[in-house]
Motif scaffolding. Structure first.
Motif, PDB file in Angstrom:
ATOM      1  N   LEU A 168       0.860  -1.182   0.000  1.00 13.67           N
ATOM      2  CA  LEU A 168       0.000   0.000   0.000  1.00 13.67           C
ATOM      3  C   LEU A 168       0.901   1.238   0.000  1.00 13.67           C
ATOM      4  N   PHE A 169       0.733   2.072  -0.995  1.00 11.89           N
ATOM      5  CA  PHE A 169       1.490   3.325  -1.082  1.00 11.89           C
ATOM      6  C   PHE A 169       0.638   4.446  -0.499  1.00 11.89           C
ATOM      7  N   PHE A 170       1.279   5.375   0.189  1.00 11.69           N
ATOM      8  CA  PHE A 170       0.536   6.442   0.851  1.00 11.69           C
ATOM      9  C   PHE A 170       1.344   7.737   0.805  1.00 11.69           C
ATOM     10  N   ASP A 171       0.629   8.846   1.017  1.00 14.43           N
ATOM     11  CA  ASP A 171       1.220  10.178   1.163  1.00 14.43           C
ATOM     12  C   ASP A 171       0.924  10.678   2.559  1.00 14.43           C
ATOM     13  N   SER A 172       1.912  11.192   3.254  1.00 15.72           N
ATOM     14  CA  SER A 172       1.708  11.619   4.631  1.00 15.72           C
ATOM     15  C   SER A 172       2.737  12.683   4.982  1.00 15.72           C
ATOM     16  N   ARG A 173       2.825  12.997   6.273  1.00 13.76           N
ATOM     17  CA  ARG A 173       3.801  13.958   6.768  1.00 13.76           C
ATOM     18  C   ARG A 173       4.549  13.337   7.939  1.00 13.76           C
ATOM     19  N   ILE A 174       5.840  13.485   7.938  1.00 14.15           N
ATOM     20  CA  ILE A 174       6.690  13.003   9.032  1.00 14.15           C
ATOM     21  C   ILE A 174       7.566  14.166   9.467  1.00 14.15           C
ATOM     22  N   LYS A 175       7.423  14.531  10.739  1.00 15.50           N
ATOM     23  CA  LYS A 175       8.206  15.634  11.300  1.00 15.50           C
ATOM     24  C   LYS A 175       8.027  16.910  10.485  1.00 15.50           C
ATOM     25  N   GLY A 176       6.783  17.118  10.045  1.00 15.59           N
ATOM     26  CA  GLY A 176       6.447  18.354   9.346  1.00 15.59           C
ATOM     27  C   GLY A 176       6.809  18.388   7.880  1.00 15.59           C
ATOM     28  N   ARG A 177       7.304  17.299   7.320  1.00 11.14           N
ATOM     29  CA  ARG A 177       7.692  17.285   5.904  1.00 11.14           C
ATOM     30  C   ARG A 177       6.840  16.276   5.153  1.00 11.14           C
ATOM     31  N   GLU A 178       6.489  16.659   3.917  1.00 12.04           N
ATOM     32  CA  GLU A 178       5.706  15.754   3.079  1.00 12.04           C
ATOM     33  C   GLU A 178       6.560  14.547   2.717  1.00 12.04           C
ATOM     34  N   VAL A 179       5.925  13.361   2.760  1.00 16.42           N
ATOM     35  CA  VAL A 179       6.649  12.130   2.415  1.00 16.42           C
ATOM     36  C   VAL A 179       5.749  11.265   1.553  1.00 16.42           C
ATOM     37  N   ARG A 180       6.416  10.372   0.849  1.00 14.41           N
ATOM     38  CA  ARG A 180       5.737   9.321   0.098  1.00 14.41           C
ATOM     39  C   ARG A 180       6.254   8.001   0.649  1.00 14.41           C
ATOM     40  N   GLY A 181       5.328   7.084   0.981  1.00 12.98           N
ATOM     41  CA  GLY A 181       5.752   5.845   1.612  1.00 12.98           C
ATOM     42  C   GLY A 181       5.029   4.629   1.066  1.00 12.98           C
ATOM     43  N   VAL A 182       5.511   3.439   1.528  1.00 16.24           N
ATOM     44  CA  VAL A 182       4.913   2.165   1.142  1.00 16.24           C
ATOM     45  C   VAL A 182       4.846   1.279   2.393  1.00 16.24           C
ATOM     46  N   ILE A 183       3.749   0.556   2.504  1.00 16.76           N
ATOM     47  CA  ILE A 183       3.575  -0.438   3.557  1.00 16.76           C
ATOM     48  C   ILE A 183       3.573  -1.807   2.903  1.00 16.76           C
ATOM     49  N   LEU A 184       4.467  -2.671   3.344  1.00 12.42           N
ATOM     50  CA  LEU A 184       4.617  -4.004   2.768  1.00 12.42           C
ATOM     51  C   LEU A 184       4.218  -5.049   3.804  1.00 12.42           C
ATOM     52  N   LEU A 185       3.256  -5.896   3.453  1.00  9.34           N
ATOM     53  CA  LEU A 185       2.876  -7.042   4.280  1.00  9.34           C
ATOM     54  C   LEU A 185       3.481  -8.289   3.660  1.00  9.34           C
ATOM     55  N   THR A 186       4.329  -8.978   4.419  1.00 12.35           N
ATOM     56  CA  THR A 186       5.012 -10.154   3.883  1.00 12.35           C
ATOM     57  C   THR A 186       5.250 -11.160   5.006  1.00 12.35           C
ATOM     58  N   GLN A 187       5.761 -12.328   4.647  1.00 16.43           N
ATOM     59  CA  GLN A 187       6.097 -13.381   5.626  1.00 16.43           C
ATOM     60  C   GLN A 187       7.549 -13.774   5.440  1.00 16.43           C
ATOM     61  N   LYS A 188       8.176 -14.027   6.572  1.00 20.82           N
ATOM     62  CA  LYS A 188       9.568 -14.493   6.558  1.00 20.82           C
ATOM     63  C   LYS A 188       9.727 -15.506   7.694  1.00 20.82           C
ATOM     64  N   ASP A 189      10.103 -16.741   7.318  1.00 19.25           N
ATOM     65  CA  ASP A 189      10.254 -17.826   8.294  1.00 19.25           C
ATOM     66  C   ASP A 189       8.972 -18.017   9.104  1.00 19.25           C
ATOM     67  N   ASN A 190       7.845 -17.991   8.418  1.00 16.89           N
ATOM     68  CA  ASN A 190       6.516 -18.174   9.013  1.00 16.89           C
ATOM     69  C   ASN A 190       6.141 -17.070   9.981  1.00 16.89           C
ATOM     70  N   HIS A 191       6.807 -15.938   9.865  1.00 18.37           N
ATOM     71  CA  HIS A 191       6.461 -14.790  10.684  1.00 18.37           C
ATOM     72  C   HIS A 191       5.864 -13.697   9.783  1.00 18.37           C
ATOM     73  N   GLU A 192       4.696 -13.167  10.205  1.00 15.93           N
ATOM     74  CA  GLU A 192       4.102 -12.063   9.470  1.00 15.93           C
ATOM     75  C   GLU A 192       4.812 -10.764   9.827  1.00 15.93           C
ATOM     76  N   LEU A 193       5.238 -10.067   8.777  1.00 14.11           N
ATOM     77  CA  LEU A 193       5.999  -8.838   8.968  1.00 14.11           C
ATOM     78  C   LEU A 193       5.271  -7.661   8.288  1.00 14.11           C
ATOM     79  N   THR A 194       5.460  -6.519   8.897  1.00 16.06           N
ATOM     80  CA  THR A 194       4.962  -5.269   8.304  1.00 16.06           C
ATOM     81  C   THR A 194       6.147  -4.319   8.193  1.00 16.06           C
ATOM     82  N   VAL A 195       6.439  -3.931   6.959  1.00 13.70           N
ATOM     83  CA  VAL A 195       7.584  -3.046   6.690  1.00 13.70           C
ATOM     84  C   VAL A 195       7.035  -1.729   6.138  1.00 13.70           C
ATOM     85  N   VAL A 196       7.434  -0.642   6.766  1.00 15.64           N
ATOM     86  CA  VAL A 196       7.026   0.699   6.327  1.00 15.64           C
ATOM     87  C   VAL A 196       8.280   1.468   5.950  1.00 15.64           C
ATOM     88  N   VAL A 197       8.295   2.004   4.727  1.00 18.23           N
ATOM     89  CA  VAL A 197       9.408   2.833   4.237  1.00 18.23           C
ATOM     90  C   VAL A 197       8.805   4.119   3.650  1.00 18.23           C
TER      91      VAL A 197
END
Length: 503
Positions: A168-197
């Motif tokens: 999921l790609f999103f537009d938001s603000r971090i520390k007062g600055r406009e940002v563009r980000g992505v949320i990744l839902l994935t699995q690694k070694d049978n563990h559900e992970l959420t990665v936000v960049v």
């Protein structure tokens, strides 16, 4: 009598011809109606074509800009997703729990960017932060931690459509600055992970500016080239119409030949045909008028000449003031008939073929007639003539000179002077001048004296008001210009400027 065969070339008077100013009311009406005047055909075509072409170019440039911006944005989004995948690949299982070994050097490599600041966070299956920083989720997400991965996100971004491919790609603000980000839902070694960049937008904004500049410059050049091509095409398309206008403008009043439609575009052929028909009807009408005046003058000359002879004979037998008045009226009527005949010759279509005419010889041959009239009015008539050739008709040129001399003699008081000059002009052509010492012509009447039958108030001469009208008509037939100025002796100076002789 003053007669000089040759005299130094003289220059025309430097006094500009008087021009009557337009009445204020007519000028105001012209200004008022200027907005109602129709546009030219060229302006009409350009008014229809140019806005449409500019609109198409603007629409094309706008669509190209949005397409290029979208493609550039997708490229940066893929870069963010690759970074999120790289972070997820660093997660491994240790004692049944997901951990991430991210050395400072590796972290520095991941977040290092020359233009933008990169933020990231890696969460475990229960929302625990494995690496990164807190608070980089979208601001419009009310709560991300619900105790489990499926409840990590609110309903508006955790539905099946939002994460159909696990991102999921999103537009938001971090520390007062406009940002563009992505949320990744994935699995690694049978563990559900959420990665936000997420990253700031400096590179994206720079890229948008470069895209905009790369589109504006070619679009501007293309617009200029298109407008120039349209204007050239419109001008080329209207060139036959300009040629037709130029052909009609170059014609003399006597040239009523058909225009001809053979070499014109099909759109102009009906117009040319109608012009030819109009010229034909005009030729017939002018011919009928000319023939009527000419025939009437010819028919009147014989009985008037007979009447004049009878009155002169009766006056010799008996000196009666009434007979003198009748003789004066008959002579005036004879002059009027002769001038009507000359006017008929000078009308468009009435002039024979133009030939070279020696103006000095023509004036010399008819000087005796004018001298007799000058003696009758006690006028000193002089000639200053130089050899000069003009292109025209001798009989009409004789009428032109005769009317100017006759007019000068009749309006000059007894004891005055009239001088006739002719000489070549420095720039080519010839100059004929008739100067008198009479009362002169006021500047406001110098245009009106050429009107037919015009006589100024207080005019007591026996003229009929056609002499100067005939002079102007003959001058126009010969392509000459007439200039009225003040004479050096205080009277009037008439100058007739002839063009160079035709080849």
């Amino acid at each position: 009598m003053r007669w000089r065969r040759s005299s130094p070339a003289f220059a025309p008077s430097s006094s500009p011809p008087a021009s009557t100013s337009a009445p204020c009311a007519a000028w105001a009406t012209t200004l008022k109606n200027r907005s109602l005047q129709p546009h030219s055909l060229r302006q009409l075509l350009l008014a229809w074509l140019l806005p449409g072409v500019v609109l198409l170019l603007v629409a094309s440039g706008t669509s190209a800009y949005f397409v290029a911006s979208e493609n550039a944005g997708q490229a940066y989004d893929r870069s963010l997703l690759n970074l999120a995948l790289a972070l997820s690949n660093q997660v491994h299982s240790q004692n049944g729990r997901p951990v991430i070994d991210l050395q400072p050097q590796g972290r520095q490599i991941l977040v290092t960017d020359k233009f933008d600041r990169i933020h990231f966070a890696v969460y475990g299956p229960h929302g625990e932060l494995l690496a990164g920083e807190e608070g980089i989720f979208p601001e419009d997400a009310p709560s991300f931690f619900q105790g489990s991965s499926p409840g990590l996100f609110p309903k508006d971004i955790s539905g099946p459509d939002a994460f159909a491919d696990g991102t999921l790609f999103f537009d938001s603000r971090i520390k007062g600055r406009e940002v563009r980000g992505v949320i990744l839902l994935t699995q690694k070694d049978n563990h559900e992970l959420t990665v936000v960049v997420a990253e700031t937008l400096t590179k994206r904004e720079t890229q948008v500016g470069e895209i905009l500049l790369s589109i504006i410059v070619p679009e501007f050049l293309l617009s200029a080239a298109t407008i120039a091509l349209i204007m050239f095409g419109v001008s080329s398309g209207l060139r036959p119409l300009d040629a037709l206008r130029s052909q009609l403008a170059r014609r003399s009043p006597t040239d009523l030949r058909p225009v001809g439609a053979d070499n014109l575009p099909s759109e102009l052929q009906p117009l040319a045909i109608e012009i030819d028909r109009l010229l034909q009807r005009l030729d017939v009408a002018l011919g009928a008028q000319r023939h009527f005046v000419s025939d009437a003058a010819h028919q009147l000359r014989t009985p008037i000449a007979a009447l004049q002879a009878q009155v002169e004979s009766a006056l010799q037998e008996r000196d009666d003031p009434r007979l003198s008045a009748i003789l004066s009226a008959v002579r005036r009527l004879a002059r009027l008939v002769n001038q009507l005949l000359a006017l008929a010759r000078a009308e468009p279509g009435g002039m024979p073929v133009l030939r070279p005419v020696e103006l000095q010889a023509l004036i010399h041959d008819h000087a005796d007639t004018w001298m007799q009239l000058a003696v009758e009015h006690d006028i000193d008539l002089g000639f200053e003539l130089e050899a000069v050739t003009v292109t025209g008709t001798a009989i009409l040129l004789r009428e032109l000179v005769g009317n100017l001399v006759d007019n000068a003699i009749r309006y000059t008081p007894a004891g005055g002077q009239v001088t006739v000059r002719c000489a070549p002009r420095a720039g080519g052509g010839a100059l004929l001048a008739v100067e008198d010492s009479g009362p002169g012509i006021p500047p406001e009447l110098r245009e009106r004296v050429f009107e037919r039958f015009f006589r100024a108030s207080g005019d007591t001469s026996d003229g009929c008001g056609l002499g100067l009208a005939i002079v102007r008509q003959i001058a126009e037939q010969h392509g000459a210009r007439i200039h009225i100025a003040d004479a050096a002796a205080g009277g009037t100076l008439f100058e007739v400027i002839f063009p160079p002789p035709a080849a």
